[in-house]
Scaffold this motif. Structure first.
Motif, short mmCIF file in Angstrom:
data_model
loop_
_atom_site.label_atom_id
_atom_site.label_comp_id
_atom_site.label_asym_id
_atom_site.label_seq_id
_atom_site.Cartn_x
_atom_site.Cartn_y
_atom_site.Cartn_z
N PRO A 176 -8.78 -6.61 8.03
CA PRO A 176 -8.88 -6.36 6.60
C PRO A 176 -8.45 -4.95 6.20
CG PRO A 176 -10.84 -7.49 7.39
CD PRO A 176 -10.08 -7.07 8.60
N ALA A 177 -8.76 -3.96 7.03
CA ALA A 177 -8.40 -2.57 6.71
C ALA A 177 -6.89 -2.39 6.71
CB ALA A 177 -9.06 -1.63 7.71
N VAL A 178 -6.21 -2.95 7.70
CA VAL A 178 -4.76 -2.82 7.78
C VAL A 178 -4.09 -3.53 6.60
CG1 VAL A 178 -2.71 -3.42 9.13
CG2 VAL A 178 -4.76 -2.56 10.28
N LEU A 179 -4.58 -4.74 6.27
CA LEU A 179 -4.01 -5.47 5.13
C LEU A 179 -4.27 -4.76 3.81
CD1 LEU A 179 -4.97 -9.07 6.28
CD2 LEU A 179 -2.65 -8.18 6.04
N LEU A 180 -5.46 -4.16 3.66
CA LEU A 180 -5.75 -3.38 2.46
C LEU A 180 -4.76 -2.24 2.32
CD1 LEU A 180 -9.31 -2.18 1.39
CD2 LEU A 180 -7.31 -0.74 1.10
N LEU A 181 -4.48 -1.55 3.42
CA LEU A 181 -3.55 -0.43 3.40
C LEU A 181 -2.15 -0.89 2.98
CD1 LEU A 181 -3.97 2.57 4.14
CD2 LEU A 181 -2.94 2.09 6.35
N ILE A 182 -1.71 -2.04 3.51
CA ILE A 182 -0.41 -2.59 3.12
C ILE A 182 -0.41 -2.96 1.65
CG2 ILE A 182 1.20 -4.50 3.51
CD1 ILE A 182 0.18 -4.54 6.45
N GLY A 183 -1.51 -3.58 1.19
CA GLY A 183 -1.60 -3.97 -0.21
C GLY A 183 -1.52 -2.80 -1.17
N LEU A 184 -1.97 -1.63 -0.74
CA LEU A 184 -1.95 -0.44 -1.60
C LEU A 184 -0.53 -0.06 -2.02
CD1 LEU A 184 -4.54 1.93 0.15
CD2 LEU A 184 -4.75 0.93 -2.13
#
Length: 378
Positions: free
Chosen positions: A71-79
């Motif tokens: 989730p943290a990596v995907l959140l970072l990409i989503g940013l």
């Protein structure tokens, strides 16, 4: 492809694709919201410390670390996604979820291109095969309070809870993005029928927050919408916490909160999560993605979770109509009671939505009371 404690080639492909996406996103981070980049960095440091302090084998530790970091990596990409990239990702997910939904509906009529038993045996899963119930893996069965057993659809991901999460997200996307009414309701209906076939409780939470909540907000406003849904949420939690095998999910979350309120940096990995429960036969270990994180990182991880929830609620309260914020909120809330919310195969897009929602400015509300937002609007 699943949250079982084994590393498969398919799971490795997922991981490679995620790492490649992160590599592409890193050069863009300079233009992202710096506060949330720091939040992700702080959270990642907590999980690395939890990994070092782990009390279980390397294989289980890596599985838990992977589940907590996806989730943290995907959140970072989503940013750092542009509005066009986010929309393209959403439509791609809708296509995949609809195909998955059709396969799930075919499963309910006995058609399966891949034998789940052979699949689970091939990956070395610890899931028990129940010969008395169609000879299916335990993940494909739902036990009701009255002792009856229902067969669930696992879709192309071979896992009913993850498949249910995938089609729930698809229903939310179809409702918000598809313009033609007849096509919209056809796609929403197909994905919701597949969600019913999966008996996915986490998926039901996603639909309630990502699809139903924005409808009510548009009709009656934010305060009244939350006031109306709160009693239903309390009743749903009561039923969920006492319904069959749902108890372990609630216990996992409660255990995580308990540890996070008493230990600043938690216990590290090894005492929470389905991987621990299945591999070590530790019946005290329960299923909750947020529960794993809270046990691993303690009070510090609780601060991160609360900060993200509050940030999303602020965006909802300000009246922004960007639907990504509702799907992002659904990601966080569903993760309270489900490990499947962290599965790449079934949940990746809603964590991208969380990053996309946090990466855009809060909509300004002009004097006429109508919010305007250019970003991520359907």
């Amino acid at each position: 492809m699943t949250l079982q404690p084994s590393w498969t080639w398919a799971q490795n492909v997922d991981d490679v694709l995620l790492i490649l996406a992160l590599v592409v996103a890193i050069p863009r981070l300079w233009r992202a919201n710096g506060l949330y980049v720091l939040v992700v960095a702080f959270y990642s440091a907590l999980m690395v410390v939890a990994l070092i302090r782990s009390s279980v084998s390397a294989a289980i530790t890596l599985e838990l670390f992977r589940a907590s970091m996806i989730p943290a990596v995907l959140l970072l990409i989503g940013l750092v996604l542009s509005a066009r990239e986010f929309r393209n990702a959403a439509l791609t997910w809708l296509a995949m979820s609809t195909f998955n939904a059709l396969y799930m509906l075919a499963e309910m009529f006995g058609f399966r291109m891949i034998d789940p038993v052979r699949f689970y045996s091939a990956i070395g899963s610890q899931t028990h095969i129940y010969e008395a119930y169609h000879g299916m893996p335990g993940a494909y069965l739902y036990w009701s309070d009255d002792g009856s057993v229902a067969l669930r659809a696992g879709g192309i991901v071979m896992n009913p809870p993850i498949a249910g999460t995938m089609v729930a997200i698809g229903a939310v996307i179809a409702f918000h993005l598809v313009k033609r009414v007849s096509v919209k309701f056809l796609l929403v209906g197909i994905n919701l029928l597949a969600l019913w076939a999966s008996q996915g409780r986490g998926g039901a939470v996603i639909v309630a927050i990502g699809l139903v909540l924005p409808i009510i907000v548009r009709k009656v406003g934010v305060p009244l919408a939350f006031g109306l849904l709160l009693p239903f949420g309390i009743v749903a939690y009561g039923r969920f916490s006492s319904a069959g095998d749902s108890v372990s999910h609630v216990e996992g979350f409660v255990h995580g909160v308990s540890v996070s309120l008493t230990k600043l940096f938690g216990d590290g990995f090894g005492t929470a999560g389905n991987a621990v429960k299945l591999t070590l036969r530790n019946e005290e270990s329960s299923e909750s993605l947020v529960g794993i994180v809270l046990v691993a990182g303690g009070t510090m991880s609780l601060v991160v979770v609360l900060a993200l929830v509050i940030a999303l609620l602020r965006r909802v309260r300000r009246g922004s109509d960007a639907w990504a914020q509702y799907l992002g909120l659904a990601a966080l809330i569903s993760a309270f009671f489900s490990e499947s919310s962290g599965a790449l195969a079934g949940a990746a897009f809603m964590w991208l939505a969380l990053g996309a929602a946090l990466g855009t400015p809060i909509a300004r509300v002009p004097s006429d009371g109508r919010a305007r937002s250019d970003s991520l609007r359907p």
